[in-house]
Design a protein around this motif. Sequence first.
Motif, mmCIF file in Angstrom:
data_model
loop_
_atom_site.group_PDB
_atom_site.id
_atom_site.type_symbol
_atom_site.label_atom_id
_atom_site.label_comp_id
_atom_site.label_asym_id
_atom_site.label_seq_id
_atom_site.Cartn_x
_atom_site.Cartn_y
_atom_site.Cartn_z
ATOM 1 N N TYR A 1 -76.702 -13.000 88.960
ATOM 2 C CA TYR A 1 -75.728 -14.008 88.554
ATOM 3 C C TYR A 1 -76.138 -14.537 87.187
ATOM 4 O O TYR A 1 -77.307 -14.833 86.960
ATOM 5 C CB TYR A 1 -75.664 -15.155 89.572
ATOM 6 N N GLY A 2 -75.182 -14.669 86.307
ATOM 7 C CA GLY A 2 -75.440 -15.025 84.924
ATOM 8 C C GLY A 2 -75.748 -16.491 84.671
ATOM 9 O O GLY A 2 -76.007 -17.273 85.587
ATOM 10 N N ARG A 3 -75.691 -16.871 83.413
ATOM 11 C CA ARG A 3 -76.109 -18.182 82.922
ATOM 12 C C ARG A 3 -75.368 -19.359 83.540
ATOM 13 O O ARG A 3 -75.894 -20.452 83.593
ATOM 14 C CB ARG A 3 -75.956 -18.243 81.414
ATOM 15 N N ARG A 4 -74.144 -19.160 83.967
ATOM 16 C CA ARG A 4 -73.380 -20.276 84.546
ATOM 17 C C ARG A 4 -73.949 -20.725 85.889
ATOM 18 O O ARG A 4 -73.731 -21.856 86.296
ATOM 19 C CB ARG A 4 -71.921 -19.885 84.717
ATOM 20 N N ALA A 5 -74.656 -19.857 86.574
ATOM 21 C CA ALA A 5 -75.259 -20.198 87.873
ATOM 22 C C ALA A 5 -76.610 -20.870 87.623
ATOM 23 O O ALA A 5 -77.666 -20.312 87.897
ATOM 24 C CB ALA A 5 -75.400 -18.956 88.734
ATOM 25 N N LYS A 6 -76.576 -22.075 87.087
ATOM 26 C CA LYS A 6 -77.801 -22.792 86.694
ATOM 27 C C LYS A 6 -78.767 -23.005 87.858
ATOM 28 O O LYS A 6 -79.978 -22.975 87.672
ATOM 29 C CB LYS A 6 -77.451 -24.156 86.083
ATOM 30 N N SER A 7 -78.249 -23.209 89.056
ATOM 31 C CA SER A 7 -79.121 -23.503 90.198
ATOM 32 C C SER A 7 -80.014 -22.326 90.574
ATOM 33 O O SER A 7 -81.036 -22.510 91.229
ATOM 34 C CB SER A 7 -78.299 -23.945 91.407
ATOM 35 N N ILE A 8 -79.652 -21.117 90.153
ATOM 36 C CA ILE A 8 -80.468 -19.938 90.476
ATOM 37 C C ILE A 8 -80.852 -19.141 89.236
ATOM 38 O O ILE A 8 -81.332 -18.011 89.340
ATOM 39 C CB ILE A 8 -79.765 -19.010 91.499
ATOM 40 N N ARG A 9 -80.653 -19.724 88.059
ATOM 41 C CA ARG A 9 -80.957 -19.006 86.813
ATOM 42 C C ARG A 9 -82.374 -18.449 86.827
ATOM 43 O O ARG A 9 -82.611 -17.321 86.444
ATOM 44 C CB ARG A 9 -80.756 -19.937 85.609
ATOM 45 N N GLN A 10 -83.329 -19.262 87.246
ATOM 46 C CA GLN A 10 -84.723 -18.821 87.278
ATOM 47 C C GLN A 10 -85.235 -18.658 88.708
ATOM 48 O O GLN A 10 -86.375 -18.963 89.007
ATOM 49 C CB GLN A 10 -85.616 -19.812 86.505
ATOM 50 N N ASP A 11 -84.394 -18.145 89.576
ATOM 51 C CA ASP A 11 -84.813 -17.869 90.956
ATOM 52 C C ASP A 11 -85.294 -16.422 91.034
ATOM 53 O O ASP A 11 -84.589 -15.514 90.586
ATOM 54 C CB ASP A 11 -83.632 -18.088 91.915
ATOM 55 N N PRO A 12 -86.473 -16.187 91.607
ATOM 56 C CA PRO A 12 -86.990 -14.813 91.683
ATOM 57 C C PRO A 12 -86.041 -13.815 92.364
ATOM 58 O O PRO A 12 -86.055 -12.633 92.023
ATOM 59 C CB PRO A 12 -88.286 -14.965 92.484
#
Length: 142
Positions: free
Chosen positions: A47-58
């Motif tokens: 999921y791209g940049r708009r999905a902030k809640s998982i942007r840096q989720d492994p």
Amino acid sequence: MGIKRDAADAAFSDCVRERADWKCENDLCGKQFSESDRGSLQCAHIYGRRAKSIRQDPLNAFALCYKCHQSFSENPLDFELFVKRKLGEGALNILNEKRQGLIKYNKLFIKDCAAHYREQFKKMREKRKQGATGYLDFEGFL
């Protein structure tokens, strides 16, 4: 104009590449890279940049060589099959649930997130020095 990466993106990307032992995670490729080839092995997000809640989720990222990353970008159904094969339906469902969450993505979040992933990267590098090879898990920030 290229995509602007912040400190959290950079630190997270390093963890994703280190987790994969600097190898393309597409089983049909599997090309090995050195750390100096950092630009050739990319952090590919589900999921791209708009999905902030998982942007840096492994769970939301894989290490892919430039060629595989481009191929999956041009062939989203192939990428979907790859993701389902690598993660499985259960982990993908968890990622989708996390995606609904909201976070305050501001300078403080970026600073704390980057610090967390720099520490995770340091821990993975220490494991490598102790002889660990192959895929290494790391802890997500949230």
